[in-house]
Design a protein around this motif. Structure first.
Motif, short mmCIF file in Angstrom:
data_model
loop_
_atom_site.label_atom_id
_atom_site.label_comp_id
_atom_site.label_asym_id
_atom_site.label_seq_id
_atom_site.Cartn_x
_atom_site.Cartn_y
_atom_site.Cartn_z
N VAL A 15 0.86 -1.17 0.00
CA VAL A 15 0.00 0.00 0.00
C VAL A 15 0.90 1.23 0.00
O VAL A 15 1.76 1.37 0.86
CB VAL A 15 -0.93 0.01 1.24
N PHE A 16 0.70 2.09 -0.99
CA PHE A 16 1.54 3.28 -1.13
C PHE A 16 0.80 4.57 -0.76
O PHE A 16 1.42 5.61 -0.59
CB PHE A 16 2.04 3.42 -2.57
N LYS A 17 -0.54 4.50 -0.67
CA LYS A 17 -1.34 5.69 -0.35
C LYS A 17 -2.10 5.42 0.95
O LYS A 17 -2.71 4.37 1.11
CB LYS A 17 -2.33 5.98 -1.48
N PHE A 18 -2.06 6.42 1.82
CA PHE A 18 -2.64 6.26 3.15
C PHE A 18 -3.61 7.40 3.45
O PHE A 18 -3.41 8.53 3.02
CB PHE A 18 -1.52 6.25 4.21
N LYS A 19 -4.64 7.07 4.22
CA LYS A 19 -5.59 8.09 4.66
C LYS A 19 -4.93 8.94 5.74
O LYS A 19 -4.03 8.49 6.45
CB LYS A 19 -6.85 7.42 5.22
N ASN A 66 3.36 10.39 3.35
CA ASN A 66 1.93 10.49 3.62
C ASN A 66 1.37 9.48 4.60
O ASN A 66 0.23 9.59 5.01
CB ASN A 66 1.12 10.53 2.31
N ALA A 67 2.16 8.50 5.02
CA ALA A 67 1.69 7.57 6.06
C ALA A 67 1.81 8.26 7.42
O ALA A 67 2.75 9.02 7.64
CB ALA A 67 2.52 6.29 6.05
N PRO A 68 0.89 8.01 8.33
CA PRO A 68 0.99 8.64 9.64
C PRO A 68 2.22 8.19 10.43
O PRO A 68 2.74 8.92 11.25
CB PRO A 68 -0.30 8.25 10.35
N ILE A 69 2.68 6.99 10.13
CA ILE A 69 3.83 6.42 10.84
C ILE A 69 4.74 5.74 9.84
O ILE A 69 4.28 5.10 8.90
CB ILE A 69 3.37 5.38 11.89
N THR A 70 6.03 5.86 10.05
CA THR A 70 7.01 5.03 9.34
C THR A 70 7.85 4.36 10.41
O THR A 70 8.31 5.03 11.35
CB THR A 70 7.88 5.86 8.39
N VAL A 71 8.03 3.06 10.30
CA VAL A 71 8.86 2.33 11.24
C VAL A 71 10.19 2.01 10.56
O VAL A 71 10.21 1.43 9.48
CB VAL A 71 8.19 1.01 11.70
N ALA A 72 11.27 2.42 11.19
CA ALA A 72 12.62 2.07 10.71
C ALA A 72 13.01 0.76 11.38
O ALA A 72 12.86 0.60 12.59
CB ALA A 72 13.61 3.17 11.08
N ILE A 73 13.48 -0.17 10.56
CA ILE A 73 13.88 -1.48 11.06
C ILE A 73 15.40 -1.55 11.01
O ILE A 73 16.00 -1.54 9.93
CB ILE A 73 13.24 -2.60 10.23
N PHE A 96 13.54 -1.06 16.57
CA PHE A 96 12.52 -0.38 15.77
C PHE A 96 12.43 1.08 16.20
O PHE A 96 12.34 1.38 17.39
CB PHE A 96 11.16 -1.05 15.95
N VAL A 97 12.45 1.97 15.22
CA VAL A 97 12.28 3.40 15.50
C VAL A 97 10.96 3.82 14.86
O VAL A 97 10.81 3.73 13.63
CB VAL A 97 13.45 4.24 14.92
N VAL A 98 10.01 4.23 15.68
CA VAL A 98 8.69 4.67 15.21
C VAL A 98 8.79 6.17 14.92
O VAL A 98 9.07 6.96 15.81
CB VAL A 98 7.60 4.38 16.26
N ILE A 99 8.56 6.53 13.67
CA ILE A 99 8.72 7.91 13.22
C ILE A 99 7.35 8.51 12.94
O ILE A 99 6.65 8.07 12.03
CB ILE A 99 9.61 7.97 11.96
N GLU A 100 7.00 9.52 13.73
CA GLU A 100 5.74 10.23 13.56
C GLU A 100 5.96 11.69 13.18
O GLU A 100 5.06 12.33 12.65
CB GLU A 100 4.92 10.17 14.86
N ASP A 101 7.12 12.21 13.46
CA ASP A 101 7.45 13.60 13.22
C ASP A 101 7.43 13.91 11.72
O ASP A 101 8.15 13.29 10.94
CB ASP A 101 8.84 13.90 13.81
N GLN A 102 6.60 14.88 11.33
CA GLN A 102 6.42 15.20 9.91
C GLN A 102 7.71 15.71 9.26
O GLN A 102 8.01 15.36 8.12
CB GLN A 102 5.31 16.26 9.74
N LYS A 103 8.46 16.51 9.97
CA LYS A 103 9.70 17.05 9.41
C LYS A 103 10.70 15.92 9.15
O LYS A 103 11.33 15.86 8.08
CB LYS A 103 10.30 18.09 10.36
N LEU A 104 10.82 15.01 10.09
CA LEU A 104 11.73 13.88 9.94
C LEU A 104 11.28 12.96 8.80
O LEU A 104 12.10 12.51 8.00
CB LEU A 104 11.83 13.11 11.26
N LYS A 105 9.99 12.72 8.70
CA LYS A 105 9.48 11.89 7.60
C LYS A 105 9.76 12.56 6.25
O LYS A 105 10.13 11.88 5.29
CB LYS A 105 7.99 11.61 7.76
N GLY A 158 -0.19 2.73 7.82
CA GLY A 158 -1.39 3.53 8.06
C GLY A 158 -2.62 2.87 7.49
O GLY A 158 -2.57 1.73 7.00
N LYS A 159 -3.71 3.60 7.53
CA LYS A 159 -4.96 3.11 6.96
C LYS A 159 -4.89 3.28 5.44
O LYS A 159 -4.63 4.38 4.95
CB LYS A 159 -6.14 3.88 7.54
#
Length: 180
Positions: A16-20, A78-85, A50-59, A155-156
């Protein structure tokens, strides 16, 4: 054909490449992280970080950086979260596989929770300075001895992807290639 929840999830999961523009519930995020945590590892060394990234600037910075290695970067932004593995040394050179197993488990778990995900690789085989991996590690504050393998936007889903597959008989061979 044998059918169960696991086999169904494997068949139905798509990248999934597009998220709500909706947050991921903490309970679902935790379940996805648990799926990565419970992955198999070489010698049972459990090398994940695992690093959970929510910060918009960092994303956005990660989005710009990863454009150097792939065209499939939009989800990071555009995903609300990105997880770095990330993978610790753990006495093994199997960091790519360790990260892939965790990323795949996490993507399957996300699908089972009505979330979408895809994983994109950021590792550099030679671990060079200036690579996307080394630059992303700096952004995330990861130590030099930890390898950053994959990013998993989560994300969704805001898309439904259908695709066709080759016939199983065309890709399975017994004893030797070319079932003649």
């Amino acid at each position: 054909m044998i059918d169960n929840e696991v086999l169904k999830a494997i068949r139905e999961r798509r990248m999934v490449f597009k998220f709500k523009d909706k947050p991921v519930e903490d309970e679902k995020l935790n379940a996805v992280l648990q799926a990565g945590y419970w992955s198999e590892s070489f010698g049972d060394c459990e090398p994940w970080q695992f690093v959970v990234i929510e910060d918009q600037k960092l994303k956005k910075e990660l989005y710009e950086l990863t454009k150097r290695v792939t065209i499939y970067t939009a989800g990071i932004k555009n995903a609300p979260i990105t997880v770095a593995i990330a993978i610790t040394g753990c006495g093994t050179s199997h960091y790519i596989e360790e990260g892939a197993v965790a990323a795949h488990n996490m993507a399957l778990a996300a699908h089972s929770l009505d979330l979408g995900a895809y994983w994109l690789d950021v590792y550099d085989l030679e671990n060079k300075k200036g690579s996307v991996e080394s630059e992303a590690k700096k952004l995330l504050g990861l130590p030099e001895d930890i390898r950053l393998t994959y990013l998993l936007p989560l994300g969704k889903p805001d898309q439904k992807r259908e695709e066709t597959r080759a016939k199983l008989d065309d890709v399975v061979h017994y004893n030797k290639f070319g079932n003649e």
